[in-house]
Design an enzyme around this catalytic site. Structure first.
Site, PDB file in Angstrom:
ATOM      1  N   HIS A 264       0.838  -1.210   0.000  1.00 51.98           N
ATOM      2  CA  HIS A 264       0.000   0.000   0.000  1.00 51.98           C
ATOM      3  C   HIS A 264       0.874   1.263   0.000  1.00 51.98           C
ATOM      4  O   HIS A 264       0.717   2.143  -0.845  1.00 51.98           O
ATOM      5  CB  HIS A 264      -0.903  -0.021   1.239  1.00 51.98           C
ATOM      6  CG  HIS A 264      -1.782   1.190   1.383  1.00 51.98           C
ATOM      7  ND1 HIS A 264      -3.110   1.178   1.023  1.00 51.98           N
ATOM      8  CD2 HIS A 264      -1.527   2.438   1.845  1.00 51.98           C
ATOM      9  CE1 HIS A 264      -3.627   2.386   1.261  1.00 51.98           C
ATOM     10  NE2 HIS A 264      -2.691   3.168   1.760  1.00 51.98           N
ATOM     11  N   GLU A 265       1.807   1.328   0.933  1.00 47.63           N
ATOM     12  CA  GLU A 265       2.644   2.528   1.038  1.00 47.63           C
ATOM     13  C   GLU A 265       3.552   2.672  -0.184  1.00 47.63           C
ATOM     14  O   GLU A 265       3.816   3.787  -0.644  1.00 47.63           O
ATOM     15  CB  GLU A 265       3.463   2.524   2.335  1.00 47.63           C
ATOM     16  CG  GLU A 265       2.622   2.529   3.620  1.00 47.63           C
ATOM     17  CD  GLU A 265       1.587   3.655   3.719  1.00 47.63           C
ATOM     18  OE1 GLU A 265       1.825   4.740   3.161  1.00 47.63           O
ATOM     19  OE2 GLU A 265       0.532   3.432   4.344  1.00 47.63           O
TER      20      GLU A 265
HETATM   21 ZN    ZN Z   1      -2.906   5.220   2.053  1.00 49.33          ZN
END
Ligand code: ZN
Length: 501
Positions: A264-265
């Site tokens: 995600h990051e």
């Molecule tokens: Zn996010």
């Protein structure tokens, strides 16, 4: 005109230098700083933000923008120069309404509040954060009051994250999404749950860390322009286009948490790393909104990272990293485990189907807090009631209830969460456009090749930075306005194969 434009650019770069220095201090506070540093750190960040704000609202900037107006009007809308002047004017007109002393106070308070939360959450101590959150709501109110004439008190705050969005628009959008999602959630949770015990074994931190890095490097994260560190609540931060860092946290008793947070990051980082280098140091050099940012992070995390094709490539590697835990677990079992739909407590770990319900609970509570219909003191109870009503679960404590997310304790209430759901919707529309342009992408993913998708995203989404608003970008890339149908269709197709819908 070129001299004036250069002068504007020089001033903006100075502001960016101060903002980036603040970001370094914030990153350090969230990763390595010992708790004893908090009072000084809050003061340091407050001073830097005050200076940055003062520099930006200098009347000389306003005069330059006025002088540059005819030049801007003579250029195509999407030219780099016109876009820089337009965006700077928009941010300038917003910033001049807010006194620099207020910015300093709010920044200092936010840094202090974050530290109290980081310390109080493991102790399950809402009482400790309560007075800070009361002040945060107060700051948010004061901020909104610098923009008289708003339709809803949350609008100026939402506008900071998702320019052009309003509480009223979001309420309508979320109501429609909820109407379509709830029957899907009910249908799935009425069936026998998927077995995710393969994820709930002991996975030593070092192995999780190195596998996560292996995955994101393969996806395209360049370690010469970034790094990963540990934190309380994962985030991405940018100091320049050449230095975009990510953070994560590891749960040794659950494989999914660090892995999907890392992907995600990395998705956020790809966006910032892919912005046109010529924009460095100017307001154009960042993602255009919270919604578009989340469209990128959640695209990589879910649409790609939780797809069968992705794991056809990575699962043998994961098994090699954890032979004792996963050596005898079939790919299909693993795939079903990482896509288990359940009524759960934690937003960042929630499956794709229930995820937006978590967001809507928070969005509703933010509006209630700002409208004055809910006191901070009653927030934990309102949180529990919201979870019971919408997800059928009640948090056993505040740690995994109202204190689970950093956002409100990092200094902002109102506009903190809508970007996630907007991102899910936008991501489906963007990915549809990518597949239309390159139908071979899913097959490439099966081979562990991500260059085509990455290239398309870079050209279409990353490279323009903040040149276009969310709506403009969406229209340019997909030819359509925001609509939920592609996202709902994706969920129905994917989960219709895993469950009976
Ligand atoms: Zn996010």
């Amino acid at each position: 005109m070129q001299t004036k434009l250069q002068e504007l650019r020089n001033r903006l770069i100075e502001v960016d230098n101060l903002n980036s220095a603040t970001a370094v201090l914030g990153w350090d506070q969230s990763t390595y700083m010992p708790p004893g540093g908090v009072a000084a750190r809050a003061r340091q960040m407050a001073t830097l933000q005050q200076l940055a704000h003062e520099k930006f609202i200098d009347p000389a900037v306003g005069r330059l923008l006025d002088d540059l107006l005819p030049y801007e009007e003579g250029l195509p809308y999407d030219s780099d120069d016109a876009s820089l002047i337009r965006l700077t004017r928009r941010q300038y007109e917003r910033a001049v309404r807010v006194p620099a002393a207020f910015v300093a106070e709010w920044t200092g308070h936010s840094a202090a509040s974050y530290q109290v939360w980081a310390d109080a959450r493991p102790r399950n101590d809402f009482k400790a954060v309560e007075p800070y959150l009361v002040k945060t709501v107060d700051y948010c109110h004061k901020y909104a009051d610098y923009f008289p004439g708003y339709e809803h008190v949350a609008d100026p705050l939402i506008d900071l994250a998702d320019y052009g969005m309003k509480a009223s628009t979001l309420k309508t959008l979320f109501a429609e999404l909820r109407r379509q999602l709830v029957p899907i959630v009910q249908a799935i949770t009425g069936q026998p749950p998927a077995d995710d015990s393969c994820l709930r074994q002991r996975f030593p931190e070092a192995g999780q860390w190195s596998f996560g890095l292996e995955v994101i490097k393969r996806l395209g994260y360049d370690m010469n322009r970034g790094r990963q560190d540990k934190t309380h609540h994962p985030f991405t931060t940018k100091f320049s286009i050449g230095d975009v860092r990510i953070t994560t946290r590891v749960n040794e008793n659950h494989l999914g948490e660090a892995l999907f947070a890392t992907i995600h990051e990395a998705g956020h980082a790809f966006y910032e790393l892919g912005v046109n280098m010529a924009f460095e140091g100017t307001p154009l050099a960042s993602g255009t909104s919270a919604g578009v940012h989340e469209s990128q992070s959640r695209l990589w995390e879910n649409r790609i990272g939780r797809s069968r094709g992705f794991w056809e490539f990575f699962y043998p590697r994961l098994q090699a990293a954890f032979p004792d835990q996963l050596g005898s677990v079939a790919l299909e079992t693993f795939y079903r485990a990482i896509n288990k739909v359940e009524r759960s407590l934690i937003r960042v770990e929630a499956d794709e189907v229930t995820y937006n319900l978590h967001v809507m609970i928070r969005f509703g509570l933010e509006l209630d807090l700002l409208e004055g219909n809910l006191a901070v003191h009653d927030l934990p109870e309102a949180w529990r009631a919201g979870y019971q009503a919408d997800l059928g679960v009640t948090p056993p404590d505040d740690r995994d209830g109202v204190m689970q997310d950093v956002h409100w304790y990092g200094g902002g209430v109102g506009g903190a969460f809508q970007g996630y759901t907007l991102g899910n919707i936008l991501g489906a529309q963007f990915y549809g456009a990518a597949l239309k342009a390159h139908p071979g992408i899913p097959e490439q993913i099966r081979q562990g090749e991500f260059a085509t998708l990455h290239g398309w995203l870079k050209d279409n989404i990353y490279h323009p930075g903040s040149k276009f608003t969310t709506d403009e970008l969406l229209e340019r890339v997909t030819g359509e306005p925001l609509r939920i149908e592609p996202y709902i269709r994706y969920l129905r197709d994917k989960y219709g194969e895993l469950y009976t819908l």
